[in-house]
Design an enzyme around this catalytic site. Structure first.
Site, mmCIF file in Angstrom:
data_model
loop_
_atom_site.group_PDB
_atom_site.id
_atom_site.type_symbol
_atom_site.label_atom_id
_atom_site.label_comp_id
_atom_site.label_asym_id
_atom_site.label_seq_id
_atom_site.Cartn_x
_atom_site.Cartn_y
_atom_site.Cartn_z
ATOM 1 N N LYS A 173 32.663 -26.534 17.749
ATOM 2 C CA LYS A 173 33.569 -24.836 18.272
ATOM 3 C C LYS A 173 34.011 -24.535 19.803
ATOM 4 O O LYS A 173 35.141 -24.140 19.374
ATOM 5 C CB LYS A 173 32.198 -24.216 18.133
ATOM 6 C CG LYS A 173 31.252 -24.077 17.405
ATOM 7 C CD LYS A 173 32.557 -23.374 15.708
ATOM 8 C CE LYS A 173 31.032 -23.089 14.512
ATOM 9 N NZ LYS A 173 32.056 -22.928 13.570
ATOM 10 N N TYR A 192 26.755 -29.609 18.336
ATOM 11 C CA TYR A 192 28.024 -28.195 17.369
ATOM 12 C C TYR A 192 28.562 -27.302 18.847
ATOM 13 O O TYR A 192 30.080 -26.599 18.459
ATOM 14 C CB TYR A 192 26.438 -27.596 17.207
ATOM 15 C CG TYR A 192 27.053 -25.949 15.785
ATOM 16 C CD1 TYR A 192 27.703 -26.025 14.800
ATOM 17 C CD2 TYR A 192 26.508 -24.388 17.301
ATOM 18 C CE1 TYR A 192 27.818 -24.026 14.231
ATOM 19 C CE2 TYR A 192 26.822 -23.788 16.154
ATOM 20 C CZ TYR A 192 27.541 -23.362 15.384
ATOM 21 O OH TYR A 192 27.448 -21.702 14.751
ATOM 22 N N ASP A 248 36.335 -29.737 -0.026
ATOM 23 C CA ASP A 248 35.752 -30.060 0.500
ATOM 24 C C ASP A 248 36.315 -29.930 1.713
ATOM 25 O O ASP A 248 37.426 -31.276 1.863
ATOM 26 C CB ASP A 248 34.892 -31.646 -0.023
ATOM 27 C CG ASP A 248 34.084 -31.599 1.115
ATOM 28 O OD1 ASP A 248 34.682 -32.281 2.408
ATOM 29 O OD2 ASP A 248 32.986 -32.682 0.966
ATOM 30 N N ASN A 281 36.469 -20.545 7.820
ATOM 31 C CA ASN A 281 34.460 -20.855 7.622
ATOM 32 C C ASN A 281 33.849 -21.373 8.060
ATOM 33 O O ASN A 281 32.386 -21.907 8.265
ATOM 34 C CB ASN A 281 34.443 -19.787 6.374
ATOM 35 C CG ASN A 281 32.852 -19.246 6.414
ATOM 36 O OD1 ASN A 281 31.669 -18.917 7.395
ATOM 37 N ND2 ASN A 281 32.501 -20.093 5.730
HETATM 38 N N1 NAP Z 1 24.714 -18.295 11.041
HETATM 39 C C1 NAP Z 1 24.619 -18.204 12.133
HETATM 40 O O1 NAP Z 1 24.348 -17.432 13.742
HETATM 41 C C2 NAP Z 1 26.515 -19.367 13.386
HETATM 42 C C3 NAP Z 1 26.893 -18.342 14.111
HETATM 43 C C4 NAP Z 1 27.819 -18.993 15.117
HETATM 44 C C5 NAP Z 1 28.416 -19.285 13.880
HETATM 45 N N2 NAP Z 1 28.384 -19.296 12.379
HETATM 46 C C6 NAP Z 1 29.550 -20.348 12.068
HETATM 47 O O2 NAP Z 1 29.584 -19.344 10.088
HETATM 48 C C7 NAP Z 1 30.125 -20.162 9.283
HETATM 49 C C8 NAP Z 1 29.441 -19.930 8.258
HETATM 50 O O3 NAP Z 1 27.978 -20.836 8.629
HETATM 51 P P1 NAP Z 1 26.572 -20.175 7.473
HETATM 52 O O4 NAP Z 1 25.794 -19.179 8.876
HETATM 53 O O5 NAP Z 1 27.183 -19.362 6.850
HETATM 54 O O6 NAP Z 1 26.127 -21.283 7.110
HETATM 55 P P2 NAP Z 1 25.759 -21.485 5.572
HETATM 56 O O7 NAP Z 1 23.976 -20.630 4.975
HETATM 57 O O8 NAP Z 1 24.946 -22.984 5.685
HETATM 58 O O9 NAP Z 1 27.075 -21.903 4.921
HETATM 59 C C9 NAP Z 1 27.937 -23.065 5.254
HETATM 60 C C10 NAP Z 1 29.075 -23.234 4.485
HETATM 61 O O10 NAP Z 1 30.107 -23.996 4.318
HETATM 62 C C11 NAP Z 1 29.468 -24.805 3.469
HETATM 63 N N3 NAP Z 1 30.698 -26.454 3.633
HETATM 64 C C12 NAP Z 1 29.604 -26.445 4.442
HETATM 65 N N4 NAP Z 1 30.527 -27.921 4.962
HETATM 66 C C13 NAP Z 1 31.508 -28.239 4.141
HETATM 67 C C14 NAP Z 1 32.684 -28.742 3.864
HETATM 68 N N5 NAP Z 1 32.265 -30.354 4.413
HETATM 69 N N6 NAP Z 1 33.387 -28.092 2.718
HETATM 70 C C15 NAP Z 1 33.226 -26.803 2.497
HETATM 71 N N7 NAP Z 1 31.994 -26.597 2.707
HETATM 72 C C16 NAP Z 1 31.075 -26.716 3.663
HETATM 73 C C17 NAP Z 1 28.522 -24.252 2.859
HETATM 74 O O11 NAP Z 1 28.906 -25.082 1.573
HETATM 75 P P3 NAP Z 1 27.235 -25.346 0.534
HETATM 76 O O12 NAP Z 1 26.885 -24.306 -0.311
HETATM 77 O O13 NAP Z 1 27.980 -26.268 -0.656
HETATM 78 O O14 NAP Z 1 25.983 -26.323 1.052
HETATM 79 C C18 NAP Z 1 28.217 -23.351 2.659
HETATM 80 O O15 NAP Z 1 29.065 -22.738 2.054
HETATM 81 C C19 NAP Z 1 29.630 -21.617 9.726
HETATM 82 O O16 NAP Z 1 31.432 -21.587 10.883
HETATM 83 C C20 NAP Z 1 28.772 -21.843 11.240
HETATM 84 O O17 NAP Z 1 28.907 -22.660 12.053
HETATM 85 C C21 NAP Z 1 26.966 -19.331 12.018
#
Ligand code: NAP
Length: 252
Positions: free
Chosen positions: A170, A166, A67, A94
Site C-alpha cells: 500500500k 500488505y 483479473d 479497488n
Molecule cells: N476491509 C478493510 O478493512 C480494508 C482496509 C483498508 C483497505 N482495504 C482495501 O480495500 C480494497 C477492497 O478490499 P475488501 O476489504 O473489500 O476485501 P474483499 O472482501 O476480500 O474484496 C476484495 C475484492 O478484490 C477482488 N480481487 C482480489 N484479487 C483480484 C484480482 N487479481 N483481480 C481482480 N479482482 C481481485 C476479490 O474478488 P473475489 O470476489 O473473486 O474474491 C474481491 O472482489 C482492497 O484494496 C483492500 O486492501 C480494506
C-alpha cells in the site's frame, strides 16, 4: 460534467466487500452513473450483478472479466469498454489482497501483483479512455496501513498490527498515486489514494469477519460512501492527497 451526461465508472474487485458496496452506492446515486463491474470470477460477478439489479438502482450496470494480475484480461476488458462506451470517467482500483506473516516469496509476489502491479498496468491501459473524459478521476483504494508516517509512530492505534507485505504494497500504491498525479495532470485527471477504513469484509478471510466486528470494524457501506463522495466531487479540494472517510486526510 453536464447533468445529463452518463458517467462511466470502472471498479475492480466489484464482486465482494468494498467493491460490491461501492458499486451499489454509485449506481444508486444517479441515473447518469453507469458502473462497469470488473470481476475476476464471472460466475460470482453474474450473481452479484443480478443481486444489485434486483435492488432497482437508478443507474445502470455492466460486467467485465478483469483479473488485475492477468494482462490478457486487462487488454480484453479495455477493448470491450472502448467499443461499448468509448471512454472511462472514473477508474476505481479497488481489488486487493492481504496475506499474513510470515512473508514468503510467493505471497509477496501475489500481494504486489494484485495491489501494485495491477493498478499501475490497468490504469496505464485505461489512459487513452480516461483522456476522452471531460472529468477524469482515478481512485486508488489504499490503506492507512501503508502510511510510513503512521508505521513509525508508536502512539498510533494500529502500531501493533503486523502486516508487512500488505503495508509495503500500500506504500507502493501510494507512490503510484503520486506518480499518476505527475503524469496525468496534463489532461486534468484527478488522482487520490483513499483509505476505506477498518471495515467488515473478507479481506483477511471470511472466518475473520467476527473478529473484525469485535475489534470495532465498521460496515463497508461507510467506505462506499467515501468513494461516492470522491466521484461526486466532494473531495476535489483534497486532490493529490491520501484521503480517508469522514472528510479526513491522512499523512502519506
Ligand atoms: N476491509 C478493510 O478493512 C480494508 C482496509 C483498508 C483497505 N482495504 C482495501 O480495500 C480494497 C477492497 O478490499 P475488501 O476489504 O473489500 O476485501 P474483499 O472482501 O476480500 O474484496 C476484495 C475484492 O478484490 C477482488 N480481487 C482480489 N484479487 C483480484 C484480482 N487479481 N483481480 C481482480 N479482482 C481481485 C476479490 O474478488 P473475489 O470476489 O473473486 O474474491 C474481491 O472482489 C482492497 O484494496 C483492500 O486492501 C480494506
Amino acid at each position: 460534467m453536464m447533468a445529463s451526461e452518463t458517467r462511466f465508472i470502472l471498479i475492480t474487485g466489484a464482486s465482494n466487500g468494498i467493491g460490491k458496496d461501492s458499486t451499489h452506492a454509485l449506481v444508486s446515486a444517479s441515473p447518469n452513473n453507469h458502473v462497469i463491474m470488473g470481476v475476476r470470477n464471472m460466475d460470482k460477478g453474474q450473481a452479484v450483478l443480478k443481486e444489485l439489479q434486483a435492488r432497482n438502482p437508478q443507474g445502470t450496470l455492466s460486467l467485465v472479466h478483469l483479473d488485475v494480475t492477468n494482462d490478457d484480461t486487462i487488454s480484453a476488458a479495455v477493448k470491450t469498454i472502448d467499443s461499448d462506451f468509448g471512454r472511462i470517467d472514473v477508474l476505481v482500483n479497488n481489488a486487493g489482497v492481504h496475506f499474513g506473516l510470515p512473508a514468503s516469496r510467493e505471497n509477496l509476489r501475489a500481494t504486489f501483483e494484485t495491489n501494485v502491479f495491477g493498478p499501475m498496468l490497468l490504469t496505464q491501459s485505461c489512459e487513452s479512455l480516461l483522456r476522452k473524459s471531460k472529468d477524469p478521476r482515478v481512485i486508488n483504494v489504499s490503506s492507512i496501513l501503508g502510511s510510513i508516517n503512521r508505521r513509525t509512530d508508536p502512539s498510533w492505534l494500529y502500531y501493533q498490527v503486523p502486516a508487512d507485505q500488505y503495508q509495503m504494497s500500500k506504500a507502493a500504491l501510494n507512490m503510484l498515486s503520486a506518480c499518476q498525479n505527475f503524469h496525468y495532470k496534463d489532461f486534468g485527471c484527478k488522482v487520490w489514494s483513499f483509505c476505506p477504513g477498518f471495515v467488515v469484509t473478507d479481506l483477511t478471510g471470511a472466518e475473520d469477519r467476527q473478529n473484525r466486528i469485535n475489534r470495532g470494524a465498521e460496515s463497508s457501506e461507510t467506505s462506499a460512501r467515501g468513494i461516492l463522495e470522491i466521484v461526486e466531487g466532494k473531495r476535489d479540494g483534497e486532490v493529490n492527497q491520501f484521503v480517508e472517510r469522514y472528510g479526513k486526510v491522512s499523512p502519506w
